[in-house]
Structure formats: C-alpha cells, structure tokens
Scaffold this active site. Structure first.
Site, short mmCIF file in Angstrom:
data_model
loop_
_atom_site.label_atom_id
_atom_site.label_comp_id
_atom_site.label_asym_id
_atom_site.label_seq_id
_atom_site.Cartn_x
_atom_site.Cartn_y
_atom_site.Cartn_z
N GLY A 39 28.31 43.32 55.65
CA GLY A 39 27.72 42.03 56.02
C GLY A 39 26.31 42.09 56.53
CB SER A 40 23.50 44.50 56.25
OG SER A 40 23.29 44.64 54.86
CG ASN A 41 22.35 41.09 51.91
OD1 ASN A 41 21.16 40.81 51.80
ND2 ASN A 41 22.88 42.17 51.36
NE ARG A 100 39.43 38.68 38.19
CZ ARG A 100 39.03 39.59 39.08
NH1 ARG A 100 38.61 39.21 40.26
NH2 ARG A 100 39.05 40.86 38.79
NE ARG A 135 38.97 37.65 44.39
CZ ARG A 135 40.16 37.95 43.92
NH1 ARG A 135 40.76 39.05 44.28
NH2 ARG A 135 40.78 37.15 43.07
CB ILE A 136 34.69 38.60 38.73
CG1 ILE A 136 33.99 39.93 38.42
CG2 ILE A 136 34.36 37.54 37.67
CD1 ILE A 136 34.50 40.62 37.18
CG ASN A 173 25.70 37.87 43.76
OD1 ASN A 173 26.19 38.21 44.84
ND2 ASN A 173 25.62 38.70 42.73
CG HIS A 190 22.95 42.84 41.13
ND1 HIS A 190 24.27 43.24 41.09
CD2 HIS A 190 22.28 43.72 40.33
CE1 HIS A 190 24.40 44.28 40.30
NE2 HIS A 190 23.20 44.60 39.82
CG ASP A 223 25.81 41.01 38.78
OD1 ASP A 223 26.06 40.24 39.72
OD2 ASP A 223 26.28 42.15 38.70
C1 GRF Z 1 24.34 44.66 48.86
O1 GRF Z 1 23.68 45.77 48.34
C2 GRF Z 1 24.36 43.53 47.85
O2 GRF Z 1 23.24 43.51 47.03
C3 GRF Z 1 25.58 43.87 47.04
O3 GRF Z 1 26.51 44.36 47.96
C4 GRF Z 1 25.82 44.91 49.09
C5 GRF Z 1 26.35 44.21 50.30
O4 GRF Z 1 25.85 44.74 51.50
N1 GRF Z 1 26.04 42.72 46.30
P1 GRF Z 1 26.15 43.98 52.87
O5 GRF Z 1 27.66 43.80 52.98
O6 GRF Z 1 25.43 42.66 52.84
O7 GRF Z 1 25.62 44.92 53.91
#
Ligand code: GRF
Length: 215
Positions: free
Chosen positions: A15-17, A68, A94-95, A110, A112, A148
C-alpha cells in the site's frame, strides 16, 4: 461547500501507493477524499495504513465467491455504499471484470510499474530486466477490459542499470509511482481528463480569473 470527489482504493499488499495518495490528500495536493479502501488480502499492510488515517477499510475474502464476477459484484456493492466516483487500483493483484468496470465508465484507474505498452501483466520489473532495456518506468492508465491496455494518463521514465536486481529497480520505479499517481488523480478530480479515441487529453487548468491588461 464544494462536494469532493469520492475515491475508492483497491489494494492487495503493502500500500505504498495508497500512502502516497493519502499524503497528497492530507497535504491538499488532491482535492478529493478516500471514502473506502478494499482489499482481497486480509493481511495487506495497506488496510493498516487506511485505518491509521481513519479511512473505512474492508477485506473481502475472494474464496467466499464462486467466480471473479461474483467477487467484483460484492466490491461494487461496497463502492456504491460509499458513493465512490473514482476507483483507483493500487497494487490490486486481481484482474477486474466488466461487472466492476461497467458501473464506473472511464472512472477506473491503475498504476503499472513499466512504460506501457511494454511489459504488461505480472513481474513487469523482471520482464524489463530480462529484456535488457535501459529505460523503463511507470504508467497511470484507465482500466479497460484488457490487461494493462487502457488509455494512458501519465508516464514517468526511470533508468534501468545492468547492476539492478528486480528489487532495486522496483524501488526506483516506486519513487516515480508515488509522484504520478496522485498527479493523475488530481487531474481526474479537476475534470481535466478526456478521451479522443484512446488518447487521453489533459485539459489546461481553469483560468485563474486574472485578465491580462491591455497594452
Ligand atoms: C506497484 O509497483 C504498482 O505499480 C503495482 O503493484 C505495486 C504495488 O505497490 N501495480 P504498493 O502496494 O502500492 O506498495
């Protein structure tokens, strides 16, 4: 009082994003709110991050659903209960099916860890190293029915070195992910993203209200 855009964030892991989005919201760089965080993984650290910031966080156990689509339907129920307008996938492993996409047209995004359309799917950093590219990066895109493959909103380039491991490259890419994902979400919140075919047009910021003086 202006009504803020409600974001639902779907996560599976660290969850760093998610954290970068929360930090940007709290710093006033994104004019929106996260109304819920949903994980398919009970032990995702992302759920802890949400709770620390008093954001409603839910685990949906994918094993409890026969398909799904049935799982996605449950996700949609929760997103609707929280009046979500933008769905942000942030390390969601997950897709997603049309059951989730159709209720949120052009409103699922998303991040990527590659410069799409290169290296879609899993292990994008490993794919980049195995191919021997010198530049890779990350991409924020709208989600369509492919993997993607949706329209690209923002990309950032990152060098790949021959000394890199998957981990060192992933870490360098994450730095840029944490910059461009909040930027893309703010553009969406400002209503500045539109589509021409599969090209995302980024509209200029609204006029400041200041008029240039006649010379
Ligand atoms: C990131 O590299 C993102 O691009 C990919 O999964 C990773 C998730 O990292 N889809 P985080 O859980 O947000 O740290």
């Amino acid at each position: 009082m202006t009504v803020k855009l409600n974001i639902g964030v779907l996560v599976s892991g660290n969850g760093s994003n998610l954290q970068s989005i929360i930090d940007s919201l709290e710093a006033g760089r994104i004019d929106a709110r996260i109304s819920c965080v949903i994980s398919n993984n009970a032990t995702a650290y992302a759920l802890e991050r949400a709770k620390r910031h008093n954001i409603s966080a839910f685990h949906i156990d994918q094993r409890a659903f026969p398909s799904r689509e049935a799982f996605d339907n449950e996700v949609v129920v929760l997103l609707r209960q929280h009046s979500v307008q933008l769905v942000a996938l942030a390390g969601f492993n997950r897709i997603v099916t049309p059951v989730l996409l159709d209720p949120f047209p052009e409103s699922v995004v998303n991040i990527h860890p590659a410069l799409l359309p290169a290296f879609p799917g899993r292990h994008a950093q490993r794919q980049a190293l195995q191919h021997g590219v010198k530049i890779t990066g990350c991409t924020v895109h709208f989600v369509d029915r492919g993997t993607d493959s949706g329209p690209i909103i923002i990309q950032a380039a990152v060098p790949a070195y021959d000394t890199d491991t998957e981990e060192t490259l992933a870490a360098r890419i994450l730095v840029e992910e944490h910059i461009i994902y909040p930027q893309a979400i703010q553009l969406f919140a400002e209503g500045r993203l539109s589509l021409r075919g599969r090209t995302v047009i980024i509209e200029p910021p609204p006029a400041s209200g200041l008029l240039e003086a006649d010379s």
